[in-house]
Design a protein around this motif. Structure first.
Motif, short mmCIF file in Angstrom:
data_model
loop_
_atom_site.label_atom_id
_atom_site.label_comp_id
_atom_site.label_asym_id
_atom_site.label_seq_id
_atom_site.Cartn_x
_atom_site.Cartn_y
_atom_site.Cartn_z
N ARG A 66 0.82 -1.22 0.00
CA ARG A 66 0.00 0.00 0.00
C ARG A 66 0.85 1.26 0.00
O ARG A 66 0.61 2.19 -0.79
N GLU A 67 1.84 1.33 0.88
CA GLU A 67 2.69 2.52 0.95
C GLU A 67 3.55 2.65 -0.31
O GLU A 67 3.74 3.74 -0.84
N THR A 68 4.06 1.52 -0.77
CA THR A 68 4.85 1.52 -2.00
C THR A 68 4.03 2.07 -3.15
O THR A 68 4.47 2.95 -3.90
N SER A 69 2.83 1.55 -3.31
CA SER A 69 1.93 1.98 -4.39
C SER A 69 1.58 3.45 -4.26
O SER A 69 1.57 4.20 -5.25
N SER A 70 1.33 3.90 -3.04
CA SER A 70 0.97 5.30 -2.81
C SER A 70 2.12 6.23 -3.18
O SER A 70 1.90 7.29 -3.81
N LYS A 71 3.33 5.86 -2.82
CA LYS A 71 4.50 6.70 -3.15
C LYS A 71 4.68 6.82 -4.66
O LYS A 71 5.00 7.91 -5.17
N ILE A 72 4.49 5.72 -5.37
CA ILE A 72 4.63 5.74 -6.83
C ILE A 72 3.55 6.61 -7.46
O ILE A 72 3.84 7.49 -8.29
N ALA A 73 2.31 6.38 -7.05
CA ALA A 73 1.19 7.14 -7.63
C ALA A 73 1.32 8.63 -7.35
O ALA A 73 1.08 9.47 -8.24
N ASN A 74 1.70 8.99 -6.14
CA ASN A 74 1.85 10.41 -5.78
C ASN A 74 2.93 11.08 -6.62
O ASN A 74 2.76 12.22 -7.07
N ARG A 75 4.02 10.37 -6.84
CA ARG A 75 5.11 10.97 -7.64
C ARG A 75 4.68 11.16 -9.08
O ARG A 75 4.99 12.20 -9.71
N LEU A 76 3.98 10.20 -9.65
CA LEU A 76 3.55 10.31 -11.04
C LEU A 76 2.45 11.36 -11.20
O LEU A 76 2.40 12.07 -12.21
N GLU A 77 1.58 11.45 -10.22
CA GLU A 77 0.53 12.47 -10.26
C GLU A 77 1.12 13.87 -10.26
O GLU A 77 0.60 14.79 -10.90
N ALA A 78 2.23 14.05 -9.57
CA ALA A 78 2.89 15.36 -9.51
C ALA A 78 3.40 15.80 -10.87
O ALA A 78 3.53 17.00 -11.13
N VAL A 79 3.67 14.85 -11.74
CA VAL A 79 4.15 15.18 -13.09
C VAL A 79 3.03 15.78 -13.92
O VAL A 79 3.25 16.71 -14.72
N GLY A 80 1.84 15.25 -13.77
CA GLY A 80 0.68 15.81 -14.46
C GLY A 80 0.49 15.34 -15.89
O GLY A 80 -0.34 15.90 -16.61
N GLN A 81 1.21 14.32 -16.34
CA GLN A 81 1.10 13.86 -17.72
C GLN A 81 0.55 12.44 -17.85
O GLN A 81 0.31 11.97 -18.96
N PHE A 82 0.35 11.77 -16.73
CA PHE A 82 -0.02 10.37 -16.77
C PHE A 82 -1.50 10.16 -16.47
O PHE A 82 -2.07 10.85 -15.61
N GLU A 83 -2.11 9.21 -17.18
CA GLU A 83 -3.41 8.69 -16.77
C GLU A 83 -3.13 7.54 -15.81
O GLU A 83 -2.52 6.55 -16.19
N ILE A 84 -3.55 7.68 -14.57
CA ILE A 84 -3.15 6.74 -13.52
C ILE A 84 -4.35 5.98 -12.99
O ILE A 84 -5.37 6.57 -12.61
N GLU A 85 -4.23 4.65 -12.99
CA GLU A 85 -5.23 3.78 -12.38
C GLU A 85 -4.57 3.06 -11.21
O GLU A 85 -3.53 2.42 -11.38
N THR A 86 -5.17 3.16 -10.05
CA THR A 86 -4.63 2.49 -8.86
C THR A 86 -5.60 1.38 -8.42
O THR A 86 -6.72 1.27 -8.94
N GLY A 87 -5.14 0.56 -7.49
CA GLY A 87 -5.99 -0.51 -6.98
C GLY A 87 -6.17 -1.66 -7.96
O GLY A 87 -7.07 -2.48 -7.78
N ILE A 88 -5.31 -1.75 -8.98
CA ILE A 88 -5.38 -2.86 -9.92
C ILE A 88 -4.80 -4.10 -9.24
O ILE A 88 -3.69 -4.05 -8.72
N ALA A 89 -5.53 -5.20 -9.27
CA ALA A 89 -5.09 -6.41 -8.56
C ALA A 89 -4.73 -6.05 -7.11
O ALA A 89 -3.72 -6.45 -6.58
N LYS A 90 -5.55 -5.23 -6.51
CA LYS A 90 -5.48 -4.78 -5.12
C LYS A 90 -4.53 -3.59 -4.93
O LYS A 90 -4.95 -2.53 -4.50
#
Length: 423
Positions: A66-90
């Motif tokens: 959970r924390e690993t996934s959150s850190k990755i998603a937060n960093r990519l969201e900060a870029v502002g260029q990615f379409e991000i889907e979380t919670g895939i396969a949990k």
């Protein structure tokens, strides 16, 4: 209808111009890749190293990332260029760059989970979650993929088609790859080809290895319960000793690979756990054997299963006992697509300053759930060298003193980036 000579000449001229423009575009892309990408990687490298150390310090087991996934998603969201889907396969993530682009879609994958091992590396960033550590280098794989995403976000105008970054949970026995495939991560946009890497301690830094065809094995599990008749250890003649039966069985199972499997085929049968008994003076009622079967083809896999069952039943019955056999199929054989391997070799050969040599990798008897992606679309999995220059050895995968080599991070990022830029 005959084409007038002047018109024929004009069309030939137009074709030559078009061909020249295409060649210039390829050259421009290559020169851009050669000069710009290394500079961007250097810009992000300190952050990526820190990010890997953080992941290593706080490892998370399969489906708990959970924390690993959150850190990755937060960093990519900060870029502002990615379409991000979380919670895939949990806990998995799919981040897409350039989803609207018309070219074919390429995917890159990394696994995020750790192993249940007490770390003894002594590194400043050693695990703070006692009993868990990144002993298989997934912190390095994830950091390579994040570094690639950040690098390519800086030059996204030069990318021809969509790029999917797949951050996968639960590779270590949890079949997270299968669950991500079932969740539809290879569709919308449809992925044309996928690549993955694995840090390899036995390979020198600056070198990679791969092969077309089967590269990693079917990884299956078996459990054999041997039943006898318990009693006093001083009176074995009135008992049926399951320990004795199981001991014969452990030895006999090795005849499968030496006498049943054709000599040109690869197969491994390993009994890894022998459990039974409660005291020095008691013959137990039953004993359990736990082990693994590794094969490179379905035909060999079925042959080993049949022989394992036949030998277990035969020996147990001949000694007055009985056996129950449970076989659980695990990860399928990982088969690299020949065209994907050729494409990787062609692109990586353009960056000799990063990758000095590409080896033909022998088939490995380990399991890898990247196989589930490779069953669906053309795929290539490759090994990334970790062993530092001048070192004869390096801690092996799944050892308590293993740590991913930070010097391999820019090489992994460059390899991934090169595959995308020319796709």
């Amino acid at each position: 209808m005959l084409i007038p000579p002047f018109l024929l000449k004009q069309r030939l001229q137009e074709k030559r111009i078009a061909k020249t423009l295409r060649q210039l575009l390829v050259l421009k892309t290559f020169e851009f890749s050669m000069s710009t990408i290394p500079a961007i990687i250097s810009q992000y490298l300190p952050e990526i190293i820190d990010f890997r150390h953080d992941l290593h310090r706080y490892p998370e087991i399969g489906y708990e990332e959970r924390e690993t996934s959150s850190k990755i998603a937060n960093r990519l969201e900060a870029v502002g260029q990615f379409e991000i889907e979380t919670g895939i396969a949990k806990t998995g993530i799919v981040a897409t760059l350039g989803a609207e682009k018309p070219g074919p879609c390429i995917a890159l994958r990394a696994d995020m989970d750790c192993l249940p091992i007490v770390e003894k590396s002594g590194k400043p960033w050693a695990s703070q979650n006692h009993g868990y550590m990144h002993a298989c280098g997934h912190d390095g794989h994830t950091s390579c993929l994040l570094g690639t995403a950040l690098t390519l976000s800086e030059i996204s105008d030069s990318i021809k088609g969509p790029v999917k970054f797949l951050f996968q949970p639960a590779e270590e026995g949890g079949a997270g790859g299968e669950k991500m495939v079932n969740a539809g991560v290879l569709a919308d946009p449809e992925v044309a080809m996928i690549f993955g890497l694995h840090g390899w301690p036995g390979l020198p830094l600056g070198e990679i290895a791969t092969r077309a065809g089967p590269i990693m094995a079917n990884a299956d599990e078996f459990e054999i319960t041997v039943y006898g008749k318990g009693g006093h250890a001083a009176y074995p003649h009135v008992c049926i000793d399951p320990i004795l039966i199981a001991s014969n069985l452990v030895t006999a199972l090795q005849s499968i690979t030496s006498r049943n499997v054709p000599s040109q085929e690869e197969a491994v049968v390993t009994v890894a756990k022998f459990e039974g008994g409660s005291a020095f003076n008691i013959i137990p009622e039953q004993v359990t054997l736990l082990g693994t079967v590794r094969t490179m083809t379905e035909k060999t896999q079925e042959l080993v299963f049949e022989q394992l069952t036949s030998i277990s039943n035969g020996i147990a019955e001949s000694m007055g006992g009985r056996a129950e056999i449970r076989i659980k199929k695990g990860y399928p054989v990982l088969v690299n697509d020949a065209k994907a391997v050729d494409y990787l070799k062609e692109q990586i050969s353009k960056i000799p300053q990063f990758v000095k040599r590409i080896h033909q990798m022998p088939a490995q008897m380990v399991g890898e759930d990247f196989a589930f992606f490779a069953k669906e679309i053309p795929a290539c999995f490759f090994a990334l060298g970790l062993r530092p220059p001048g070192e004869e050895t390096y801690p092996q995968l799944h050892q308590s003193d293993f740590d991913f080599n930070d010097d391999a991070l820019p090489i992994g990022i460059r390899c991934f980036s090169e595959l995308v830029m020319n796709f």
